[in-house]
Write a protein that holds these residues in place. Structure first.
Motif, mmCIF file in Angstrom:
data_model
loop_
_atom_site.group_PDB
_atom_site.id
_atom_site.type_symbol
_atom_site.label_atom_id
_atom_site.label_comp_id
_atom_site.label_asym_id
_atom_site.label_seq_id
_atom_site.Cartn_x
_atom_site.Cartn_y
_atom_site.Cartn_z
ATOM 1 N N ARG A 206 23.973 88.668 57.106
ATOM 2 C CA ARG A 206 24.669 87.591 57.808
ATOM 3 C C ARG A 206 23.882 87.145 59.052
ATOM 4 O O ARG A 206 23.843 85.959 59.366
ATOM 5 C CB ARG A 206 26.061 88.068 58.212
ATOM 6 N N ASN A 207 23.260 88.101 59.783
ATOM 7 C CA ASN A 207 22.456 87.772 60.968
ATOM 8 C C ASN A 207 21.264 86.895 60.607
ATOM 9 O O ASN A 207 20.882 86.021 61.377
ATOM 10 C CB ASN A 207 21.985 89.050 61.664
ATOM 11 N N ARG A 208 20.662 87.131 59.453
ATOM 12 C CA ARG A 208 19.526 86.320 59.009
ATOM 13 C C ARG A 208 19.970 84.885 58.729
ATOM 14 O O ARG A 208 19.251 83.943 59.040
ATOM 15 C CB ARG A 208 18.891 86.920 57.755
ATOM 16 N N ILE A 209 21.121 84.732 58.140
ATOM 17 C CA ILE A 209 21.631 83.387 57.850
ATOM 18 C C ILE A 209 21.914 82.646 59.154
ATOM 19 O O ILE A 209 21.530 81.483 59.321
ATOM 20 C CB ILE A 209 22.892 83.456 56.966
ATOM 21 N N ILE A 210 22.550 83.314 60.086
ATOM 22 C CA ILE A 210 22.847 82.692 61.384
ATOM 23 C C ILE A 210 21.548 82.333 62.105
ATOM 24 O O ILE A 210 21.416 81.232 62.646
ATOM 25 C CB ILE A 210 23.728 83.625 62.247
ATOM 26 N N ALA A 211 20.576 83.243 62.106
ATOM 27 C CA ALA A 211 19.289 82.976 62.745
ATOM 28 C C ALA A 211 18.586 81.796 62.071
ATOM 29 O O ALA A 211 18.006 80.937 62.735
ATOM 30 C CB ALA A 211 18.405 84.217 62.707
ATOM 31 N N GLY A 212 18.659 81.731 60.744
ATOM 32 C CA GLY A 212 18.048 80.624 60.005
ATOM 33 C C GLY A 212 18.691 79.282 60.345
ATOM 34 O O GLY A 212 18.007 78.268 60.508
ATOM 35 N N VAL A 213 20.024 79.279 60.459
ATOM 36 C CA VAL A 213 20.733 78.041 60.819
ATOM 37 C C VAL A 213 20.345 77.602 62.231
ATOM 38 O O VAL A 213 20.095 76.423 62.480
ATOM 39 C CB VAL A 213 22.263 78.241 60.685
ATOM 40 N N LEU B 191 18.507 74.150 63.178
ATOM 41 C CA LEU B 191 19.091 73.188 64.125
ATOM 42 C C LEU B 191 18.121 72.869 65.258
ATOM 43 O O LEU B 191 17.973 71.707 65.648
ATOM 44 C CB LEU B 191 20.408 73.716 64.688
ATOM 45 N N LEU B 192 17.457 73.894 65.794
ATOM 46 C CA LEU B 192 16.490 73.678 66.870
ATOM 47 C C LEU B 192 15.321 72.806 66.400
ATOM 48 O O LEU B 192 14.884 71.906 67.125
ATOM 49 C CB LEU B 192 15.978 75.013 67.420
ATOM 50 N N LEU B 193 14.832 73.063 65.200
ATOM 51 C CA LEU B 193 13.750 72.237 64.647
ATOM 52 C C LEU B 193 14.202 70.793 64.457
ATOM 53 O O LEU B 193 13.467 69.850 64.770
ATOM 54 C CB LEU B 193 13.248 72.815 63.326
ATOM 55 N N THR B 194 15.413 70.611 63.952
ATOM 56 C CA THR B 194 15.952 69.264 63.742
ATOM 57 C C THR B 194 16.089 68.515 65.064
ATOM 58 O O THR B 194 15.673 67.357 65.180
ATOM 59 C CB THR B 194 17.310 69.323 63.017
ATOM 60 N N VAL B 195 16.656 69.183 66.064
ATOM 61 C CA VAL B 195 16.806 68.560 67.389
ATOM 62 C C VAL B 195 15.427 68.230 67.971
ATOM 63 O O VAL B 195 15.215 67.152 68.522
ATOM 64 C CB VAL B 195 17.619 69.477 68.335
ATOM 65 N N GLY B 196 14.489 69.148 67.834
ATOM 66 C CA GLY B 196 13.125 68.917 68.337
ATOM 67 C C GLY B 196 12.458 67.727 67.673
ATOM 68 O O GLY B 196 11.845 66.888 68.341
#
Length: 170
Positions: free
Chosen positions: A2-9, A13-18
């Protein structure tokens, strides 16, 4: 898991915003080119030689910039020696385009058989560097079978719009 999925999301999101921020600042804008026949520029300004961190460079840009603002003219720069770091020596001419003699200013006249102007429109945080613009300009000229410019002048129209003028003799 679950932590990997959250980290991936979060990373996604950070890449998209960037990427959206980069796009909105003009990071994907192309450099466009125009040509000019027999360009002639008469510039009045000041030359600074020293290190980039010295107050003299700031004073030079301020003094010429104030005259440019007073006249509603763009600022031109010509780097004779570009610094690689904060302690390297640089030599730059800062001027405005006017044939009026200005007290305490130097006059430089530039002319050529042919000129190319690279138009760069992007926020200064994402604007391509001078070497990258010059490389694109050279590649464009090679495609036309033209010579390389013997001098490059930067015309600072506003913080988000710069023109690089390359002067060429045949």
């Amino acid at each position: 898991m679950r932590n990997r999925i959250i980290a991936g999301v979060i990373v996604g999101l950070l890449l998209t915003v960037g990427l959206l921020l980069f796009k909105n600042l003009g990071g994907f804008n192309e450099v466009t080119f125009t040509t000019i026949d027999e360009p002639r520029l008469v510039l009045q300004g000041l030359t600074y030689e020293g290190t980039p961190q010295d107050d003299g460079v700031r004073d030079t840009f301020k003094r010429v910039g104030e005259e440019a603002s007073r006249r509603g003219l763009p600022l031109f720069t010509l780097y004779y020696v570009e610094p690689a770091g904060k302690l390297d020596t640089m030599k730059v001419f800062v001027g405005i385009e006017t044939e009026d003699a200005l007290g305490g200013f130097e006059q430089h006249e530039f002319s050529a058989d042919f000129g190319i102007v690279a138009h760069v429109n992007a926020h200064r945080l994402v604007m391509p560097g001078p070497n990258r613009v010059k490389s694109k300009m050279k590649a464009h000229l090679m495609g036309q079978g033209a010579n390389e410019p013997f001098i490059y002048l930067d015309k600072i129209i506003d913080p988000d719009s710069v023109e690089v003028i390359g002067l060429i003799n045949r």
